[in-house]
Design a protein around this motif. Structure first.
Motif, short mmCIF file in Angstrom:
data_model
loop_
_atom_site.label_atom_id
_atom_site.label_comp_id
_atom_site.label_asym_id
_atom_site.label_seq_id
_atom_site.Cartn_x
_atom_site.Cartn_y
_atom_site.Cartn_z
N GLU A 83 -24.49 -10.65 -29.23
CA GLU A 83 -23.50 -9.81 -28.63
C GLU A 83 -22.97 -9.00 -29.29
O GLU A 83 -22.39 -8.00 -28.71
CB GLU A 83 -22.23 -10.84 -28.17
CG GLU A 83 -22.45 -11.91 -27.12
CD GLU A 83 -21.49 -13.22 -26.85
OE1 GLU A 83 -20.41 -12.85 -27.62
OE2 GLU A 83 -21.83 -13.89 -26.25
N SER A 140 -13.90 -10.62 -26.84
CA SER A 140 -14.12 -11.85 -26.04
C SER A 140 -13.23 -13.02 -25.86
O SER A 140 -13.47 -13.81 -25.31
CB SER A 140 -15.59 -12.24 -26.45
OG SER A 140 -15.61 -13.11 -27.64
N SER A 167 -13.86 -5.31 -22.45
CA SER A 167 -12.54 -5.49 -22.47
C SER A 167 -11.68 -4.58 -23.32
O SER A 167 -12.07 -4.17 -24.09
CB SER A 167 -12.15 -6.98 -22.80
OG SER A 167 -12.89 -7.87 -22.18
#
Length: 292
Positions: free
Chosen positions: A164, A186, A253
């Motif tokens: 990721e 995350s 985010s």
């Protein structure tokens, strides 16, 4: 573990890895073209102690610790990955405790422990907190973004965090900076309040920061200012590259917070180069918006 000219302290660290109460499935070490006896010491240690699940390799060219660590992260095969410096001393229960916590709390992608700093001539330190009494807390994005308060050698991460993070990393970024902030994005970064590492402080460390005396700043203001600038620009650059990569990700985010930080660092870099007073006040305003 990434190594470079570490012959002075590396055997202590290797001993602390070999003496773990939980035997690691693999230990991968890459030497970044040391000019001392580090590579020879590593090979001799592995052979003499019959460490069959340990392997050591050497880069063809010196590429620096940032890229060396990131290459090593790609090689790791197992679910949990521990990062190791070449000059620390690990508590014998570090692997066992942190592995158990990761198995227990499946929502954690990055878990960092506390550490006990010591200088080169200091005594070996060990953990004073028991596994049962240790407390784990989630790191909040707003309080910890871009503020890496634990060294990478205190981390255990899940393998998927590397995957990721690949799109967020560039070659000028420290590996622990990228992993820390990717886990924050995350919502899966945690801290355990137990010291599991004796963290050595010495002049040869990658984390050692040169301090200037007031007298040297007074006697050599231009020279010292330029030296400080040479350090600040690379620091700002890897923040800019990381934030830029974050902004290019789909459905990232905290986009607004990230963009505010990106503007702060870009304006700050412009000011450091030009010393434009207008940019100075813009930096102050951006800083206020980011951190208040």
């Amino acid at each position: 573990m990434a190594t470079y000219n570490g012959e002075k302290y590396i055997l202590e660290q290797l001993d602390s890895l070999r003496d773990q109460t939980y035997v690691p499935d693999e230990v991968i070490i890459c030497d970044d073209c040391s000019t001392d006896n580090t590579l020879a010491l590593l090979k001799k240690y592995i052979k003499n102690n019959n460490m069959k699940n340990w392997k050591v390799e050497q880069n063809i060219n010196n590429i620096g610790w940032k890229k060396t660590f990131w290459n090593l992260l790609q090689q790791a095969k197992n679910e949990f990955i521990f990062l190791s410096d070449q000059d620390d001393i690990w508590d014998s229960n570090k692997l066992m405790f942190m592995r158990d916590w990761m198995l227990k709390y499946i929502n954690i992608d990055l878990l960092a422990s506390d550490y006990s700093p010591f200088y080169s001539n200091g005594n070996k330190l060990s953990s004073k907190v028991s596994f049962q009494k240790a407390k784990i807390k989630k790191l909040q994005f707003q309080d910890n973004f871009l503020k890496v308060t634990r060294p990478g050698c205190s981390f255990v991460i899940r393998k998927k965090l590397v995957t990721e993070s690949n799109d967020l990393w560039t070659q000028n970024q420290p590996h622990d900076f990228t992993l820390w902030n990717a886990a924050l994005l995350s919502g899966k970064a945690y801290l355990v309040d137990q010291s599991l590492i004796s963290w050595r402080i010495h002049n040869g460390s990658a984390d050692f920061s040169k301090k200037y005396s007031m007298l040297s700043l007074i006697l050599h203001p231009v020279q010292k200012s330029l030296e400080l600038l040479d350090k600040k620009i690379p620091f700002i650059d890897f923040h800019i590259s990381f934030l830029s990569n974050c902004m290019s990700c789909i459905n990232i985010s905290f986009y607004n917070e990230i963009s505010l930080h990106y503007l702060l660092f870009t304006i700050r870099k412009q000011y450091l180069i030009s010393h434009d007073i207008t940019l100075f006040f813009k930096t102050i305003m951006r800083y206020y918006r980011c951190y208040t």
